[in-house]
Structures are given as C-alpha cells and as structure tokens.
Design an enzyme around this catalytic site. Sequence first.
Site, PDB file in Angstrom:
ATOM      1  CD1 TRP B 101      -2.118  -2.429   1.840  1.00  0.00           C
ATOM      2  CD2 TRP B 101      -2.759  -1.478  -0.053  1.00  0.00           C
ATOM      3  NE1 TRP B 101      -2.884  -3.154   1.514  1.00  0.00           N
ATOM      4  CE2 TRP B 101      -3.372  -2.684   0.161  1.00  0.00           C
ATOM      5  CE3 TRP B 101      -3.043  -0.987  -1.408  1.00  0.00           C
ATOM      6  CZ2 TRP B 101      -4.432  -3.348  -0.835  1.00  0.00           C
ATOM      7  CZ3 TRP B 101      -3.940  -1.547  -2.167  1.00  0.00           C
ATOM      8  CH2 TRP B 101      -4.381  -2.700  -1.853  1.00  0.00           C
ATOM      9  CG  ASP B 171      -3.279   3.596   4.497  1.00  0.00           C
ATOM     10  OD1 ASP B 171      -4.336   3.482   5.025  1.00  0.00           O
ATOM     11  OD2 ASP B 171      -3.290   3.211   3.422  1.00  0.00           O
ATOM     12  CE  LYS B 195      -7.712  -2.728   4.966  1.00  0.00           C
ATOM     13  NZ  LYS B 195      -7.739  -4.172   4.309  1.00  0.00           N
TER      14      LYS B 195
END
Lengths: 362, 362
Positions: B101, B171, B195
């Site tokens: 990511w 993030d 999540k």
Amino acid sequence: MSRVYNFSAGPAMLPLEVLEEAREDLLDYKGSGMSVMEMSHRGKVFDGIIRKAEADFRKLVGVPDDYAVLFLQGGGWTQFAEVPMNLTKNGTAAYIVTGNWARNAAKEAQKYTKVVRVASSEDQNFSYIPDCSDLDIPEDADYVYICENNTIYGTEYFQLPNTKGHVLVADVSSNFLSRPIDVKKYGLFFGGVQKNVGPAGVTIVCVRKDLINPDLPDYVPTMMRYQTQIDKDSLFNTPPAWGIYVCGLTFQWLLKQGGLAEIAKKNEAKAKLFYDTLDESKLFKGTVRRQDRSLMNAPFVTGDKDLDAEFIKEAAAQGLESLKGHRSVGGMRASLYNAMPYEGVVKLTNFMKEFEAHHSAV
Amino acid sequence: MSRVYNFSAGPAMLPLEVLEEAREDLLDYKGSGMSVMEMSHRGKVFDGIIRKAEADFRKLVGVPDDYAVLFLQGGGWTQFAEVPMNLTKNGTAAYIVTGNWARNAAKEAQKYTKVVRVASSEDQNFSYIPDCSDLDIPEDADYVYICENNTIYGTEYFQLPNTKGHVLVADVSSNFLSRPIDVKKYGLFFGGVQKNVGPAGVTIVCVRKDLINPDLPDYVPTMMRYQTQIDKDSLFNTPPAWGIYVCGLTFQWLLKQGGLAEIAKKNEAKAKLFYDTLDESKLFKGTVRRQDRSLMNAPFVTGDKDLDAEFIKEAAAQGLESLKGHRSVGGMRASLYNAMPYEGVVKLTNFMKEFEAHHSAV
C-alpha cells in the site's frame, strides 16, 4: 413501526421488500455466518453478489456486451470529471444545459476539454427542455452531454437529442431504471443510485468500451480511469459492498414484477394521477412546460409562500414527508420514484384536494 | 443463525451490538418512518447522525479544532492521489515503503510531486519496519508518508518516524481506532473504514487545515479537493449515508466501553494470546520480526503449502473463517480487529494446538 410516504428528491424511498430482505439477512447472509457488511470482497460469497447484480442489471436494461457496467463511488460530481477525463480525444465536448447538474457538469468538464454549450433553458429558470432536433454541434465534439431528468426543476427528456452522429452521454441519476431505454443510443450513461435504486454511495456507469481514450494524461488518478475498474470488474479496490448488494435486491425486485416496461407503466399511472390533480386544481400550479414534465420529480406551487409552508407542514403531520421544493424553484416538490407506491400518490392527491377545499372555504 | 469468527483482513467483522442496532432500526430509524438508507442528506435527521458521528470521532480520537474530520468516498487509492494533490507546495514528498500500500501510494504520488523513497523494507519481503530514527529526508519535503499498519505483511509502527520537523501523513486503514494516538503528531491521517470501523465505502480523513494548498492546479477535480468538503462539512454532495451511520454506531460502541485506551488493552490481550501460541508452537511460525508484529494482522505459516491449505479448510469447517494469507506472503493470516471477540482468538488458538497435536502424531 409506522413508515411514511417519503417524497424526498433523494436519497429516497426504497422498496419495502428490499429493505425487509436486507434486514432479514443483516446478521447472517444466507447462512454465511456474516453480514454483507463484513465479508471479504475477494471471497466467493460477495463475488456471487456483485456478479449477479451486474448480470441482473444487464438483463433489466438490455446492456450489450461491448458496454462495461461499473459499480463505482463518488456520485455524479465525480463523473462530471471522469467523463471528460476518459472520453476526451479531440478536445471538444457539447453540453446541453437544462439545470444545475448539467451546468455543474459543464463547468467541471472545462478543466479537461473545451466545452461548447449548444443549448440551454436557463432563460426561463430551466422550466422546459430545449428543442434539440437541430443543434449546432461542433464537428469534432467527442460527445454530447445531457442530464436526462432534472431533479430540481422537474423536467425530463422524452426524446433524446439529435446528436448528429456524435456520442451521447447522459446523467440518468434521477430517472434511473424508471423506464426502458435503448442502450445503443448512448455512449455512456451514469447514475448515482440514491434516488431510484439503492443507498447513497454507489454510482453505476455503463460505458461503450471502445470510447475510452487509452492514452490518458498523467494527472488522471488511477481510481478515475474507467479502464482501471473495467480490468478488475469493479473490484480494483474494496467496493461499496453493502450498497451494491442492496442495488442487486432492487434489480431482482424490478425483474420480478416484469422489468422496466412494467415499472414504467406504474410510474406513468402515478404521474398521471398527480398531474391530473394538479391540472384540475385552482390552488396548485405546476412550474414546468406540460410536455416536459418529469415522471419522477413534480414541482408545484400555490404562489403564496406562507400557504406553501402550511401545506408542507400539514402534509408532514399526515405522514407525507419531504415535500419542500428546492430553493431554486420554491414551493413543493413531489418525487415519485419507483419505490413510491401508488397509494402514496393517492394519499398525497387526496390531501391536496382537502387542503384546497379547506383553504378556498376560508 | 450461526455467526462465524471471521478473520478476514477486510472487510471484516463488525461489533454484534452495532449490527443488531442497525437491524433494529433498518425500516424505521428512531420513529422517523424511514430507513437511514432512504432519508434526505439535507434533512434534520441525517444531519443529527453525521454531526454526532463527527463529534464522537473527535472525542474518541482527541481531534483538535484546527483539524478537519471528513467522511469521504473512494478508499485508500483515492487518498493516494488526493494527499499529494492537496498537500503539495514545494513539490517533493518523502515516502517510507513498508508494503504494497505504501508502494502504491508512492507510485500514485509521482503523478503530482517528486517522490523520494527514504526507507524501505522490501529487501526482506516487508517483514519488518525499518529504522526511522535518522532518515535522510529532503529539506523541502512537503510531508513524510507512512502506512502505519501493513495489512498484508503484518507489521505495524509502534514508534512513529522521526520526520525531523516535517509533516507526517499516515494511512491508518488497518489499525484505525485500535489504540490511542496523538493527533498532533500527524498532519493528516486517513483510513478506509472497512477493516476496523464500518462498512466499505467510507474513508475518514483527518487533516490539519492549514496544510492544504489553497491554490491547486486546475486539473484537480472539485471532488478531490479537501477544501470542497471542508466548506460543506462532508455534505458537498450526497455522502455514503448508511456507512457513516454505521461508523457512528461503532464510535458509540467504543466510547461506551471506555474509548481507545480500553480497546487497546483488549487488542493487546488478543494479540498476546495469539503470538504466545505461535511462539510456543513447533508447527506454526510467524513471518514478521518480533518487535514489529502487528496487533491487527498476524501472518503465519507451517512451511508446507498442503498443510497450510488443510489448516485453512479444517478451520473454516469449525467456523473460523477467512484465514487464508495474502498471496504475497502465503500461508495463513489472522486479522484481530476491534470487533473480533477474545473468544474468537481462544477458539482459533485452541484449534491451532489441536491441529498441531494431530499432525505431529501422524
């Protein structure tokens, strides 16, 4: 529990059967032991949900194989940029301006292409659809853009523009799945689902794949390239899974009752009841040229602001909700989307008659 | 109904109480006569929902007034572009690459700024967090970017990088609200909620307002300008209303049990049970350097692909779902987010012991 008739312009009513099924399976989707809100988008169960949703949408609307169907995020405003970003080849686009949304779309497009406004109804507060049979469309226009139903002003195209061979792009957010369409007449259409299809947060884009410019400028974000999502069947990153699931339930609800031809009959019947009542009234007046009246959004006024406010308040007390008009038009607006039952319009029109009788007597 | 323990990396389990409340109110939210999926985002009821969600988030995390809290769409990939689009002033940014990511974020950022990769753990398949105490950060860097928890590789920062006075951007998608944070140490953090917080389709961005470049290049879409959403309190266009509502229920669930300090204790206890079991095992091995082990995502392997597959299959048969690891690491991965009960980890670790006993005996 007492459900209201919600005449909101969007988000708006969803079919009761759809909500009931979503509730039934909320903690445990079909024996999976999980909510649809909890499951991996890479798993078999969700894959079944999104693939069935796409297949049902294709069946319902009649989407040919050379068109992609994408489930995206970001709403109409994101499409206002994505459309010119992805479809610009020559560098000119034609926009027909019939309300706020088409106007905003044209303005946003100017960041990415030369925009020519080929027609507008702004001169009369967008209360009509301009004659689009012989427009002066630039020869090199990559596409001709319309907003097919104007939620705020209550107008709707019943005949598509003569694009003179150019590709048609349509924002169909507020008449989405309300009647059959001929997909081949469009190069691309998109709709936020929150008016006629499902919960806010999903935008469906249907695009003829060969129209996409394969060589986009560097600045176009990966997420805003249609090809990114086409290559991954709308699963490039985590999709708005719950919203897609509820849209799928709505597709099934529509298919079960006979598809778009059937829902169109029901929508026509509701609109007829409403507009007949309006035309017979001496108190209430429509704000739209008769032949352009939207089947989805019907603005109306008494001409007296205090009386409008009184009507809205009394209606709400009877379970007829969200009838306040948009500030650009004033007065009232009744949105009669797919999920609004005929009984809701009966109740509204009866209340309009009662209100009129009462206020004529005073 | 039989709910499973779902160890998916995301979307993932939501608290049962949250799902039950959402189900209870699905057809009629608190006597409004409408589902949250049906109500106008401009109405009083939804305004109450989103404003309470924001207030609860601010309280939970401790967000100072000079930071905006935004409820957006588009997931991490959209932020990979929005962060450099909005924060670039000097034209250089420093990225620390600890997994897919962060790598994707750095690549996307190159469309908008010069990217300097100041540290990486790619040399050992991202199985550790590099030493970030004395990095060579360009003096004109607009920000230093990290992915604070690496879902795929199972590493987590327990000490933030020394940014040498530069702004930190993180993030936090996969350790969102899992422990207290000091907001002032960040210039911006963002998380997809799917999540640890709510249903996919909402991204929460928390940004110090003065960091936003007020003079963005023309090509930045209106929807991708933080200022657009700040000016309208996340209601510039129709927001993902249902998702925001469910996030709000999760915020309340967290506040009720004592906030982030309390959930952190629970997460530590779950992770301790899992990693202790792993360290005592002769069959299962972790793949991450011990001090960098994520409290949220724990990858582990037997070293034998067939045995891994057998474990995953037998576990699923016992209601221990989605334990398959990401293809970049292989083997298994147990995600232990906030909503995973301690009992779920007990059941998993007991099963690991049984499986080991059985397969050592054979």
